[in-house]
Write an enzyme that holds these catalytic residues in place. Sequence first.
Site, PDB file in Angstrom:
ATOM      1  N   GLU A  29       0.962  -1.234   0.079  1.00  0.00           N
ATOM      2  CA  GLU A  29       0.115   0.055   0.078  1.00  0.00           C
ATOM      3  C   GLU A  29       0.867   1.105  -0.023  1.00  0.00           C
ATOM      4  O   GLU A  29       1.699   1.560   0.879  1.00  0.00           O
ATOM      5  CB  GLU A  29      -0.849  -0.020   1.243  1.00  0.00           C
ATOM      6  CG  GLU A  29      -1.936   0.893   1.214  1.00  0.00           C
ATOM      7  CD  GLU A  29      -3.018   0.773  -0.034  1.00  0.00           C
ATOM      8  OE1 GLU A  29      -3.579  -0.204  -0.351  1.00  0.00           O
ATOM      9  OE2 GLU A  29      -2.877   1.771  -0.765  1.00  0.00           O
ATOM     10  N   CYS A  60       3.559  -2.575  -8.432  1.00  0.00           N
ATOM     11  CA  CYS A  60       2.499  -2.390  -7.902  1.00  0.00           C
ATOM     12  C   CYS A  60       2.628  -0.994  -6.910  1.00  0.00           C
ATOM     13  O   CYS A  60       2.988  -0.067  -7.666  1.00  0.00           O
ATOM     14  CB  CYS A  60       1.902  -3.414  -7.281  1.00  0.00           C
ATOM     15  SG  CYS A  60      -0.030  -3.134  -7.120  1.00  0.00           S
ATOM     16  N   HIS A 171       2.412  -7.935  -9.891  1.00  0.00           N
ATOM     17  CA  HIS A 171       3.267  -8.529  -8.887  1.00  0.00           C
ATOM     18  C   HIS A 171       3.908  -9.712  -9.397  1.00  0.00           C
ATOM     19  O   HIS A 171       3.533 -10.788  -9.486  1.00  0.00           O
ATOM     20  CB  HIS A 171       2.353  -9.057  -7.825  1.00  0.00           C
ATOM     21  CG  HIS A 171       1.845  -8.149  -6.862  1.00  0.00           C
ATOM     22  ND1 HIS A 171       2.623  -7.798  -5.473  1.00  0.00           N
ATOM     23  CD2 HIS A 171       0.601  -7.435  -6.819  1.00  0.00           C
ATOM     24  CE1 HIS A 171       1.794  -6.812  -4.901  1.00  0.00           C
ATOM     25  NE2 HIS A 171       0.837  -6.545  -5.770  1.00  0.00           N
ATOM     26  N   GLU A 173       6.263 -11.436  -8.349  1.00  0.00           N
ATOM     27  CA  GLU A 173       7.113 -12.159  -7.437  1.00  0.00           C
ATOM     28  C   GLU A 173       5.769 -13.184  -6.981  1.00  0.00           C
ATOM     29  O   GLU A 173       6.317 -14.372  -6.377  1.00  0.00           O
ATOM     30  CB  GLU A 173       7.276 -11.482  -6.109  1.00  0.00           C
ATOM     31  CG  GLU A 173       6.392 -11.243  -5.095  1.00  0.00           C
ATOM     32  CD  GLU A 173       5.423  -9.957  -5.527  1.00  0.00           C
ATOM     33  OE1 GLU A 173       5.758  -9.252  -6.812  1.00  0.00           O
ATOM     34  OE2 GLU A 173       4.665  -9.446  -4.838  1.00  0.00           O
TER      35      GLU A 173
HETATM   36  N1  GLN Z   1      -3.439  -0.103  -4.444  1.00  0.00           N
HETATM   37  C1  GLN Z   1      -2.239  -0.127  -3.937  1.00  0.00           C
HETATM   38  C2  GLN Z   1      -1.607   1.346  -3.595  1.00  0.00           C
HETATM   39  O1  GLN Z   1      -2.285   2.262  -3.790  1.00  0.00           O
HETATM   40  C3  GLN Z   1      -1.257  -1.025  -4.442  1.00  0.00           C
HETATM   41  C4  GLN Z   1      -1.896  -2.457  -4.337  1.00  0.00           C
HETATM   42  C5  GLN Z   1      -0.409  -3.361  -4.539  1.00  0.00           C
HETATM   43  O2  GLN Z   1       0.645  -3.063  -4.392  1.00  0.00           O
HETATM   44  N2  GLN Z   1      -0.994  -4.475  -4.799  1.00  0.00           N
HETATM   45  O3  GLN Z   1      -0.612   1.529  -3.006  1.00  0.00           O
END
Ligand code: GLN
Length: 193
Positions: A29, A60, A171, A173
């Site tokens: 996040e 991500c 992702h 990984e």
């Molecule tokens: N939605 C997340 C963010 O805003 C990212 C999600 C993720 O890393 N799978 O940081």
Amino acid sequence: LPALGEPAVLVHRSDDLAGLDGLIIPGGESTTLSLLLESSGLYDPLGEALERGLPAFGTCAGMIMLAGEVLDGRPDQRRFGGIDLTVRRNGYGRQRSSFECDLDVDLLEGGPVHAVFIRAPVVERAGSGVEVLATLPAARAAQAPPAGTELQALQPPVVCRQGSVLVTSFHPELTGDRRLHQLFVEMTKEEKR
Ligand code: GLN
């Protein structure tokens, strides 16, 4: 990284940055990453290391941390800006809109990469200095970006590189496919030459 024969350390404090050849900023996040980087005192030393050219791979939320511009972030959310992208947080929708698909990725041999997108950021703009290594397949793009926006049916970039910064919206990984990590390892070796 160990599976590729490369040693890895976890970076918790600025001391851990010493001697790194590259840094992976994982998913999670980005708002929380931003807060924790700030409260741990790691944000500035990390930003300086990236500015000095430490190669980085952001997946991500890690992509969001490395992007130059973040849409739909928290107002106080910080980012490093190592790659000239505009990304929209959760641009593919929330948790229940998470999806998987196969991608053709430039530079990678051996067929498509199976990609897992979880509350992933949409790349809405890539600067002219950015190499787009993969875009969302047309069929998936028609249904993945939020309905009713101008993004619908466009094929957003999902793997991008600029200099020694590599990012993916998904992702890598979470599957056994290590080719993107291998590409990043090669980028760190290139940088050292
Ligand atoms: N939605 C997340 C963010 O805003 C990212 C999600 C993720 O890393 N799978 O940081």
